[in-house]
Design a protein around this motif. Structure first.
Motif, PDB file in Angstrom:
ATOM      1  N   GLU A   1      11.158  -0.613 -13.114  1.00 19.68           N
ATOM      2  CA  GLU A   1      12.602  -0.435 -12.956  1.00 19.68           C
ATOM      3  C   GLU A   1      13.346  -1.237 -14.016  1.00 19.68           C
ATOM      4  N   PHE A   2      14.036  -0.511 -14.902  1.00 20.89           N
ATOM      5  CA  PHE A   2      14.904  -1.125 -15.904  1.00 20.89           C
ATOM      6  C   PHE A   2      16.325  -1.058 -15.361  1.00 20.89           C
ATOM      7  N   GLU A   3      17.003  -2.208 -15.314  1.00 20.99           N
ATOM      8  CA  GLU A   3      18.361  -2.236 -14.796  1.00 20.99           C
ATOM      9  C   GLU A   3      19.229  -3.075 -15.712  1.00 20.99           C
ATOM     10  N   LYS A   4      20.457  -2.596 -15.930  1.00 20.81           N
ATOM     11  CA  LYS A   4      21.355  -3.291 -16.852  1.00 20.81           C
ATOM     12  C   LYS A   4      22.781  -3.179 -16.346  1.00 20.81           C
ATOM     13  N   GLU A   5      23.492  -4.304 -16.334  1.00 22.44           N
ATOM     14  CA  GLU A   5      24.918  -4.237 -16.020  1.00 22.44           C
ATOM     15  C   GLU A   5      25.637  -3.643 -17.231  1.00 22.44           C
ATOM     16  N   ILE A   6      26.570  -2.747 -16.960  1.00 18.81           N
ATOM     17  CA  ILE A   6      27.332  -2.084 -18.021  1.00 18.81           C
ATOM     18  C   ILE A   6      28.824  -2.269 -17.751  1.00 18.81           C
ATOM     19  N   THR A   7      29.637  -1.931 -18.752  1.00 16.86           N
ATOM     20  CA  THR A   7      31.088  -2.035 -18.600  1.00 16.86           C
ATOM     21  C   THR A   7      31.632  -0.789 -17.904  1.00 16.86           C
ATOM     22  N   MET A   8      32.859  -0.875 -17.442  1.00 20.15           N
ATOM     23  CA  MET A   8      33.500   0.291 -16.836  1.00 20.15           C
ATOM     24  C   MET A   8      33.568   1.432 -17.861  1.00 20.15           C
ATOM     25  N   GLU A   9      33.846   1.107 -19.109  1.00 19.26           N
ATOM     26  CA  GLU A   9      33.933   2.135 -20.145  1.00 19.26           C
ATOM     27  C   GLU A   9      32.580   2.828 -20.345  1.00 19.26           C
ATOM     28  N   GLU A  10      31.497   2.041 -20.380  1.00 21.49           N
ATOM     29  CA  GLU A  10      30.155   2.632 -20.503  1.00 21.49           C
ATOM     30  C   GLU A  10      29.844   3.499 -19.285  1.00 21.49           C
ATOM     31  N   TYR A  11      30.222   3.026 -18.101  1.00 18.13           N
ATOM     32  CA  TYR A  11      30.019   3.784 -16.873  1.00 18.13           C
ATOM     33  C   TYR A  11      30.722   5.145 -16.961  1.00 18.13           C
ATOM     34  N   LEU A  12      31.985   5.125 -17.350  1.00 19.74           N
ATOM     35  CA  LEU A  12      32.747   6.376 -17.436  1.00 19.74           C
ATOM     36  C   LEU A  12      32.154   7.312 -18.490  1.00 19.74           C
ATOM     37  N   GLN A  13      31.683   6.752 -19.598  1.00 20.88           N
ATOM     38  CA  GLN A  13      31.046   7.572 -20.631  1.00 20.88           C
ATOM     39  C   GLN A  13      29.751   8.185 -20.099  1.00 20.88           C
ATOM     40  N   LEU A  14      28.924   7.382 -19.431  1.00 19.51           N
ATOM     41  CA  LEU A  14      27.675   7.894 -18.859  1.00 19.51           C
ATOM     42  C   LEU A  14      27.939   8.921 -17.756  1.00 19.51           C
ATOM     43  N   LEU A  15      29.023   8.760 -17.034  1.00 21.74           N
ATOM     44  CA  LEU A  15      29.365   9.695 -15.967  1.00 21.74           C
ATOM     45  C   LEU A  15      29.557  11.117 -16.508  1.00 21.74           C
ATOM     46  N   THR A  16      29.885  11.242 -17.792  1.00 19.63           N
ATOM     47  CA  THR A  16      30.021  12.576 -18.398  1.00 19.63           C
ATOM     48  C   THR A  16      28.664  13.263 -18.524  1.00 19.63           C
ATOM     49  N   ARG A  17      27.575  12.506 -18.356  1.00 17.25           N
ATOM     50  CA  ARG A  17      26.214  13.058 -18.413  1.00 17.25           C
ATOM     51  C   ARG A  17      25.649  13.353 -17.016  1.00 17.25           C
ATOM     52  N   LYS A  18      26.516  13.279 -15.997  1.00 18.52           N
ATOM     53  CA  LYS A  18      26.061  13.500 -14.618  1.00 18.52           C
ATOM     54  C   LYS A  18      25.349  14.846 -14.516  1.00 18.52           C
ATOM     55  N   THR A  19      24.235  14.854 -13.799  1.00 18.36           N
ATOM     56  CA  THR A  19      23.448  16.065 -13.617  1.00 18.36           C
ATOM     57  C   THR A  19      24.316  17.140 -12.960  1.00 18.36           C
ATOM     58  N   PRO A  20      24.390  18.343 -13.559  1.00 15.93           N
ATOM     59  CA  PRO A  20      25.203  19.413 -12.971  1.00 15.93           C
ATOM     60  C   PRO A  20      24.735  19.767 -11.556  1.00 15.93           C
ATOM     61  N   ASP A  21      25.657  20.233 -10.751  1.00 13.81           N
ATOM     62  CA  ASP A  21      25.370  20.683  -9.380  1.00 13.81           C
ATOM     63  C   ASP A  21      24.793  19.591  -8.493  1.00 13.81           C
ATOM     64  N   THR A  22      25.175  18.334  -8.751  1.00 17.57           N
ATOM     65  CA  THR A  22      24.796  17.234  -7.866  1.00 17.57           C
ATOM     66  C   THR A  22      26.071  16.552  -7.379  1.00 17.57           C
ATOM     67  N   ILE A  23      25.935  15.805  -6.299  1.00 21.20           N
ATOM     68  CA  ILE A  23      27.065  15.023  -5.820  1.00 21.20           C
ATOM     69  C   ILE A  23      26.866  13.564  -6.215  1.00 21.20           C
ATOM     70  N   THR A  24      27.967  12.846  -6.291  1.00 21.86           N
ATOM     71  CA  THR A  24      27.906  11.395  -6.382  1.00 21.86           C
ATOM     72  C   THR A  24      27.707  10.903  -4.960  1.00 21.86           C
ATOM     73  N   ILE A  25      26.624  10.200  -4.737  1.00 21.17           N
ATOM     74  CA  ILE A  25      26.328   9.680  -3.405  1.00 21.17           C
ATOM     75  C   ILE A  25      27.219   8.473  -3.140  1.00 21.17           C
ATOM     76  N   GLU A  26      27.851   8.471  -1.978  1.00 20.97           N
ATOM     77  CA  GLU A  26      28.616   7.315  -1.536  1.00 20.97           C
ATOM     78  C   GLU A  26      27.947   6.756  -0.302  1.00 20.97           C
ATOM     79  N   LYS A  27      27.740   5.436  -0.318  1.00 18.34           N
ATOM     80  CA  LYS A  27      27.077   4.796   0.817  1.00 18.34           C
ATOM     81  C   LYS A  27      27.532   3.352   0.925  1.00 18.34           C
ATOM     82  N   ASP A  28      27.477   2.853   2.147  1.00 16.42           N
ATOM     83  CA  ASP A  28      27.680   1.436   2.381  1.00 16.42           C
ATOM     84  C   ASP A  28      26.298   0.832   2.568  1.00 16.42           C
ATOM     85  N   ARG A  29      26.012  -0.182   1.774  1.00 19.23           N
ATOM     86  CA  ARG A  29      24.703  -0.842   1.838  1.00 19.23           C
ATOM     87  C   ARG A  29      24.860  -2.177   2.565  1.00 19.23           C
ATOM     88  N   HIS A  30      24.156  -2.274   3.683  1.00 18.34           N
ATOM     89  CA  HIS A  30      24.132  -3.489   4.482  1.00 18.34           C
ATOM     90  C   HIS A  30      22.798  -4.183   4.195  1.00 18.34           C
TER      91      HIS A  30
END
Length: 174
Positions: A80-109
């Protein structure tokens, strides 16, 4: 996104369980309890990009953005490779979201029980069930089920319960 050597990334060994919708007040009584809200999207791979997932994690007024890429070694173990990114990087990567998928929303306890850390995810698309995960040091580590949850079944090997599949199937298990 910079190049990374996935073989040098840390190992993640995880077991996952389907549970009945929990009593939140009982969860809050568990040691080391905390709760974050996660928005999680999966990314399409191409010749120049390996894919992976991005998360927007909110805890109170704090927001963090994380990029993750995993490579399966066995049914339970991944690099598992994990990296903190900026909001700008997040928004840019979000443009690559897999088509026909949902963004999962969850509360993690998250909480501790008998020496393990547990992550209990309550999804926006389920009203009667949730998932519970425990990260362990070896694949044969016994997993004690905390008293604050009611187990339905283990789903570690059932890929329908992988978040990437839940994203593709819009939270529907068939």
């Amino acid at each position: 996104m910079e190049h990374f050597d996935i073989e040098k990334a840390p190992l993640e060994i995880e077991r996952k369980f389907l549970i009945r919708y929990p009593d939140i007040e009982k969860l809050k009584e568990m040691p080391d309890y905390r709760c974050v809200h996660i928005e999680q999207s999966y990314l399409d791979a191409d010749d120049d990009f390996v894919g992976g997932r991005i998360r927007r994690i909110t805890e109170g007024v704090t927001v963090n953005y994380i990029y993750t890429y995993k490579v399966r070694i066995s049914e339970l173990t991944r690099h598992e490779f994990e990296k903190e990114i900026t909001m700008e990087e997040y928004l840019q990567l979000l443009t690559r979201k897999t088509p026909d998928t949902i963004t999962i929303e969850k509360d993690r306890h998250s909480f501790s029980y008998e020496g393990l850390t547990y992550e209990l995810d309550i999804y926006s698309f389920w009203e009667d069930q949730a998932t519970l995960e425990a990260e362990v040091d070896s694949e044969d580590t016994p997993i004690p089920i905390p008293p604050c949850v009611e187990l339905i079944k283990e789903v570690t090997l059932d890929r329908r319960y992988n978040n990437s599949q839940l994203s593709s199937n819009k939270g529907i298990i068939e």
